[in-house]
Design a protein around this motif. Structure first.
Motif, PDB file in Angstrom:
ATOM      1  N   VAL A   6       0.859  -1.182   0.000  1.00 31.27           N
ATOM      2  CA  VAL A   6       0.000   0.000   0.000  1.00 31.27           C
ATOM      3  C   VAL A   6       0.897   1.235   0.000  1.00 31.27           C
ATOM      4  CG1 VAL A   6      -1.763   1.299   1.233  1.00 31.27           C
ATOM      5  CG2 VAL A   6      -1.815  -1.198   1.256  1.00 31.27           C
ATOM      6  N   HIS A   7       0.646   2.127  -0.933  1.00 33.59           N
ATOM      7  CA  HIS A   7       1.368   3.388  -1.007  1.00 33.59           C
ATOM      8  C   HIS A   7       0.425   4.485  -0.536  1.00 33.59           C
ATOM      9  CE1 HIS A   7       4.861   1.997  -3.460  1.00 33.59           C
ATOM     10  NE2 HIS A   7       4.025   0.982  -3.580  1.00 33.59           N
ATOM     11  N   ILE A   8       0.868   5.255   0.449  1.00 32.56           N
ATOM     12  CA  ILE A   8       0.057   6.331   1.015  1.00 32.56           C
ATOM     13  C   ILE A   8       0.513   7.651   0.412  1.00 32.56           C
ATOM     14  CG2 ILE A   8      -0.711   7.461   3.131  1.00 32.56           C
ATOM     15  CD1 ILE A   8      -1.288   4.406   2.985  1.00 32.56           C
ATOM     16  N   VAL A   9      -0.437   8.424  -0.119  1.00 36.58           N
ATOM     17  CA  VAL A   9      -0.129   9.744  -0.664  1.00 36.58           C
ATOM     18  C   VAL A   9      -0.919  10.769   0.132  1.00 36.58           C
ATOM     19  CG1 VAL A   9      -0.146  11.244  -2.689  1.00 36.58           C
ATOM     20  CG2 VAL A   9       0.275   8.790  -2.962  1.00 36.58           C
ATOM     21  N   CYS A  10      -0.205  11.611   0.873  1.00 37.40           N
ATOM     22  CA  CYS A  10      -0.827  12.697   1.639  1.00 37.40           C
ATOM     23  C   CYS A  10      -0.822  13.940   0.772  1.00 37.40           C
ATOM     24  CB  CYS A  10      -0.061  12.954   2.933  1.00 37.40           C
ATOM     25  SG  CYS A  10      -0.029  11.549   4.052  1.00 37.40           S
ATOM     26  N   GLY A  11      -2.001  14.443   0.483  1.00 36.53           N
ATOM     27  CA  GLY A  11      -2.123  15.610  -0.395  1.00 36.53           C
ATOM     28  C   GLY A  11      -2.230  15.158  -1.832  1.00 36.53           C
ATOM     29  N   THR A  12      -3.378  15.397  -2.450  1.00 37.70           N
ATOM     30  CA  THR A  12      -3.583  14.900  -3.814  1.00 37.70           C
ATOM     31  C   THR A  12      -3.907  16.003  -4.804  1.00 37.70           C
ATOM     32  OG1 THR A  12      -5.899  14.408  -3.312  1.00 37.70           O
ATOM     33  CG2 THR A  12      -4.319  12.609  -3.053  1.00 37.70           C
ATOM     34  N   ASP A  13      -3.531  17.214  -4.478  1.00 40.58           N
ATOM     35  CA  ASP A  13      -3.687  18.283  -5.452  1.00 40.58           C
ATOM     36  C   ASP A  13      -2.517  18.187  -6.416  1.00 40.58           C
ATOM     37  OD1 ASP A  13      -6.077  19.209  -4.406  1.00 40.58           O
ATOM     38  OD2 ASP A  13      -5.084  20.487  -2.960  1.00 40.58           O
ATOM     39  N   GLN A  14      -2.071  19.246  -6.963  1.00 39.79           N
ATOM     40  CA  GLN A  14      -1.025  19.336  -7.977  1.00 39.79           C
ATOM     41  C   GLN A  14      -0.089  18.125  -8.049  1.00 39.79           C
ATOM     42  OE1 GLN A  14       0.724  23.035  -6.883  1.00 39.79           O
ATOM     43  NE2 GLN A  14      -0.827  24.211  -7.931  1.00 39.79           N
ATOM     44  N   PHE A  15       0.899  18.033  -7.214  1.00 41.11           N
ATOM     45  CA  PHE A  15       1.912  16.986  -7.315  1.00 41.11           C
ATOM     46  C   PHE A  15       1.375  15.620  -6.913  1.00 41.11           C
ATOM     47  CE2 PHE A  15       4.282  20.921  -6.291  1.00 41.11           C
ATOM     48  CZ  PHE A  15       4.881  21.072  -7.529  1.00 41.11           C
ATOM     49  N   GLY A  16       0.666  15.558  -5.816  1.00 42.12           N
ATOM     50  CA  GLY A  16       0.154  14.295  -5.319  1.00 42.12           C
ATOM     51  C   GLY A  16      -0.785  13.603  -6.288  1.00 42.12           C
ATOM     52  N   ARG A  34      -6.534  13.258   2.341  1.00 45.93           N
ATOM     53  CA  ARG A  34      -6.795  14.641   1.940  1.00 45.93           C
ATOM     54  C   ARG A  34      -7.824  15.278   2.863  1.00 45.93           C
ATOM     55  NH1 ARG A  34      -7.984  15.365  -3.488  1.00 45.93           N
ATOM     56  NH2 ARG A  34      -9.510  16.928  -2.985  1.00 45.93           N
ATOM     57  N   ARG A  35      -7.825  16.607   2.894  1.00 45.86           N
ATOM     58  CA  ARG A  35      -8.781  17.337   3.744  1.00 45.86           C
ATOM     59  C   ARG A  35     -10.189  17.279   3.202  1.00 45.86           C
ATOM     60  NH1 ARG A  35      -4.617  21.730   4.397  1.00 45.86           N
ATOM     61  NH2 ARG A  35      -5.358  22.322   2.367  1.00 45.86           N
ATOM     62  N   SER A  36     -10.335  17.392   1.906  1.00 48.39           N
ATOM     63  CA  SER A  36     -11.683  17.440   1.333  1.00 48.39           C
ATOM     64  C   SER A  36     -12.145  16.038   0.935  1.00 48.39           C
ATOM     65  CB  SER A  36     -11.711  18.372   0.121  1.00 48.39           C
ATOM     66  OG  SER A  36     -10.771  17.961  -0.837  1.00 48.39           O
ATOM     67  N   ALA A  37     -13.444  15.866   0.925  1.00 45.79           N
ATOM     68  CA  ALA A  37     -14.022  14.563   0.578  1.00 45.79           C
ATOM     69  C   ALA A  37     -13.879  14.307  -0.914  1.00 45.79           C
ATOM     70  CB  ALA A  37     -15.492  14.531   0.981  1.00 45.79           C
ATOM     71  N   PRO A  43     -10.643   0.932  -8.384  1.00 43.54           N
ATOM     72  CA  PRO A  43     -10.740  -0.151  -7.398  1.00 43.54           C
ATOM     73  C   PRO A  43      -9.491  -0.330  -6.529  1.00 43.54           C
ATOM     74  CG  PRO A  43     -10.511  -1.045  -9.618  1.00 43.54           C
ATOM     75  CD  PRO A  43     -10.710   0.440  -9.758  1.00 43.54           C
ATOM     76  N   MET A  44      -8.341   0.186  -6.962  1.00 41.21           N
ATOM     77  CA  MET A  44      -7.107   0.049  -6.188  1.00 41.21           C
ATOM     78  C   MET A  44      -6.800   1.299  -5.362  1.00 41.21           C
ATOM     79  SD  MET A  44      -6.030  -2.997  -6.776  1.00 41.21           S
ATOM     80  CE  MET A  44      -4.286  -3.078  -6.433  1.00 41.21           C
ATOM     81  N   ARG A  45      -7.760   2.233  -5.308  1.00 37.98           N
ATOM     82  CA  ARG A  45      -7.539   3.480  -4.574  1.00 37.98           C
ATOM     83  C   ARG A  45      -8.543   3.603  -3.443  1.00 37.98           C
ATOM     84  NH1 ARG A  45      -8.339   9.671  -6.646  1.00 37.98           N
ATOM     85  NH2 ARG A  45      -7.565  10.654  -4.763  1.00 37.98           N
ATOM     86  N   GLU A  46      -8.032   3.878  -2.270  1.00 40.68           N
ATOM     87  CA  GLU A  46      -8.844   4.146  -1.085  1.00 40.68           C
ATOM     88  C   GLU A  46      -8.635   5.615  -0.708  1.00 40.68           C
ATOM     89  OE1 GLU A  46      -8.745   2.997   3.675  1.00 40.68           O
ATOM     90  OE2 GLU A  46      -7.455   1.936   2.280  1.00 40.68           O
ATOM     91  N   VAL A  47      -9.698   6.289  -0.326  1.00 39.24           N
ATOM     92  CA  VAL A  47      -9.601   7.702   0.046  1.00 39.24           C
ATOM     93  C   VAL A  47      -9.936   7.861   1.525  1.00 39.24           C
ATOM     94  CG1 VAL A  47     -10.465  10.039  -0.371  1.00 39.24           C
ATOM     95  CG2 VAL A  47     -10.283   8.424  -2.270  1.00 39.24           C
ATOM     96  N   MET A  48      -9.064   8.555   2.255  1.00 44.43           N
ATOM     97  CA  MET A  48      -9.330   8.886   3.657  1.00 44.43           C
ATOM     98  C   MET A  48      -9.382  10.401   3.788  1.00 44.43           C
ATOM     99  SD  MET A  48      -7.104   6.236   5.941  1.00 44.43           S
ATOM    100  CE  MET A  48      -7.975   6.703   7.428  1.00 44.43           C
ATOM    101  N   GLN A  49     -10.439  10.894   4.388  1.00 40.49           N
ATOM    102  CA  GLN A  49     -10.572  12.328   4.594  1.00 40.49           C
ATOM    103  C   GLN A  49     -10.095  12.669   5.995  1.00 40.49           C
ATOM    104  OE1 GLN A  49     -14.511  13.906   4.176  1.00 40.49           O
ATOM    105  NE2 GLN A  49     -13.855  15.999   4.570  1.00 40.49           N
ATOM    106  N   THR A  50      -9.002  13.412   6.071  1.00 44.57           N
ATOM    107  CA  THR A  50      -8.465  13.874   7.349  1.00 44.57           C
ATOM    108  C   THR A  50      -7.475  14.999   7.072  1.00 44.57           C
ATOM    109  OG1 THR A  50      -7.470  13.188   9.443  1.00 44.57           O
ATOM    110  CG2 THR A  50      -6.517  12.252   7.454  1.00 44.57           C
ATOM    111  N   ASP A  51      -7.088  15.678   8.105  1.00 43.47           N
ATOM    112  CA  ASP A  51      -6.100  16.749   7.985  1.00 43.47           C
ATOM    113  C   ASP A  51      -4.749  16.171   8.371  1.00 43.47           C
ATOM    114  OD1 ASP A  51      -4.510  19.020   8.156  1.00 43.47           O
ATOM    115  OD2 ASP A  51      -6.100  20.238   9.030  1.00 43.47           O
ATOM    116  N   THR A  52      -3.754  16.297   7.509  1.00 42.82           N
ATOM    117  CA  THR A  52      -2.439  15.737   7.807  1.00 42.82           C
ATOM    118  C   THR A  52      -1.756  16.424   8.975  1.00 42.82           C
ATOM    119  OG1 THR A  52      -1.404  17.136   6.128  1.00 42.82           O
ATOM    120  CG2 THR A  52      -2.033  14.902   5.461  1.00 42.82           C
TER     121      THR A  52
END
Length: 99
Positions: A6-16, A34-37, A43-52
């Protein structure tokens, strides 16, 4: 890339966002934080909404990760315009991370 990692990416705007697309294209499992929902359409992507900035939830989001990519940045209103300590060039500002 091992598809069970599992690769975790914090922040998915521009670079992420570009990084997420590349990891998915290579067959990786990705958990985005990411902060926003957002609804995952892959199917291989999970999204968690939280503030880093919240240590507890970020540690929870990183559980089981093979790699964590921190691509989140401070909001622009919390950054200072600068160019080597001088004023920004005419017609625009250069933003740098907060200290």
């Amino acid at each position: 890339m091992n598809s069970s990692d599992v690769h975790i990416v914090c922040g998915t705007d521009q670079f992420g966002g570009h990084l997420v697309n590349r990891l998915l294209a290579r067959g990786g499992r990705v958990r985005t934080v990411r902060r926003s929902a957002e609804v995952s359409r892959h199917p291989m992507r999970e999204v968690m909404q939280t503030d880093t900035l919240d240590r507890g939830t970020t540690v929870h989001a990183a559980a089981g990760a093979a790699v964590v990519y921190h691509c989140a940045y401070a909001p622009f209103h919390e950054c200072i315009p600068t160019r080597g300590g001088r004023s920004a060039p005419p017609g625009g500002e250069v933003h740098v991370p907060c200290q």
